[in-house]
Design a protein around this motif. Sequence first.
Motif, PDB file in Angstrom:
ATOM      1  N   PRO A 102       5.579  45.141 -10.875  1.00 47.81           N
ATOM      2  CA  PRO A 102       5.418  44.448  -9.549  1.00 47.81           C
ATOM      3  C   PRO A 102       4.712  45.026  -8.641  1.00 47.81           C
ATOM      4  O   PRO A 102       4.754  46.623  -8.435  1.00 47.81           O
ATOM      5  CB  PRO A 102       6.962  44.469  -9.111  1.00 47.81           C
ATOM      6  N   GLY A 103       3.688  44.522  -8.058  1.00 48.01           N
ATOM      7  CA  GLY A 103       2.842  45.144  -7.052  1.00 48.01           C
ATOM      8  C   GLY A 103       1.266  45.412  -7.603  1.00 48.01           C
ATOM      9  O   GLY A 103       0.590  45.735  -6.867  1.00 48.01           O
ATOM     10  N   ARG A 110      -2.759  36.315  -2.116  1.00 48.79           N
ATOM     11  CA  ARG A 110      -2.770  37.515  -3.263  1.00 48.79           C
ATOM     12  C   ARG A 110      -3.694  37.184  -4.175  1.00 48.79           C
ATOM     13  O   ARG A 110      -4.112  38.123  -5.036  1.00 48.79           O
ATOM     14  CB  ARG A 110      -1.377  37.296  -3.765  1.00 48.79           C
ATOM     15  N   ASN A 137      -0.977  42.223  -5.776  1.00 47.93           N
ATOM     16  CA  ASN A 137       0.416  42.158  -5.486  1.00 47.93           C
ATOM     17  C   ASN A 137       1.164  41.278  -6.263  1.00 47.93           C
ATOM     18  O   ASN A 137       2.024  40.344  -5.801  1.00 47.93           O
ATOM     19  CB  ASN A 137       0.471  41.766  -4.016  1.00 47.93           C
ATOM     20  N   GLN A 142       4.089  39.686  -8.355  1.00 47.16           N
ATOM     21  CA  GLN A 142       5.535  39.763  -8.736  1.00 47.16           C
ATOM     22  C   GLN A 142       6.108  39.189  -9.730  1.00 47.16           C
ATOM     23  O   GLN A 142       5.504  38.152 -10.430  1.00 47.16           O
ATOM     24  CB  GLN A 142       6.169  38.723  -7.116  1.00 47.16           C
ATOM     25  N   THR A 197       7.894  36.533 -10.163  1.00 42.92           N
ATOM     26  CA  THR A 197       7.761  35.156 -10.152  1.00 42.92           C
ATOM     27  C   THR A 197       6.434  34.685 -10.710  1.00 42.92           C
ATOM     28  O   THR A 197       6.337  33.451 -10.939  1.00 42.92           O
ATOM     29  CB  THR A 197       8.171  34.569  -8.721  1.00 42.92           C
ATOM     30  N   ASP A 198       5.636  35.411 -10.834  1.00 43.03           N
ATOM     31  CA  ASP A 198       4.211  35.144 -11.120  1.00 43.03           C
ATOM     32  C   ASP A 198       4.123  35.306 -12.729  1.00 43.03           C
ATOM     33  O   ASP A 198       3.134  34.659 -13.344  1.00 43.03           O
ATOM     34  CB  ASP A 198       3.075  36.100 -10.659  1.00 43.03           C
TER      35      ASP A 198
END
Length: 124
Positions: free
Chosen positions: A13-14, A66, A85, A87, A89-90
């Motif tokens: 993440p990130g 993003r 970035n 997440q 959810t991606d």
Amino acid sequence: VQLQASGGGLVQPGGSLRLSCAVSGFTRDYLGIGWLRQAPGKQREGVACISTTGEKTFYADSVAGRFTIVRDDNAKNTVFLQMNNLQPTDTAIYYCATGVCSRPYWRATYIDHWGQGTQVTVSS
């Protein structure tokens, strides 16, 4: 029309990833190129696209700010999707595709041609 996608993988993440899509046999200059994605148990959704002139782009609300889609200056039928970035959810399979690049039409129903999917996994 053939679409060759590459990129994807596992990222924390990130983190960031870049997808690329090369289109061959593509001649209609009013269409666009971009990506849709499908997460487990969900419908395929439009992510981002760019018109063949490069003047128009579309981003889903969930990725705006993003993700950035650009055309290769040296190979106009190649586009890149820079994903920053990222997440959890991606996480999804990302499909390269061609179609009309606009909010109402950048969805699975209206896509003209599909490339193979590439897995993007965001996990710690």
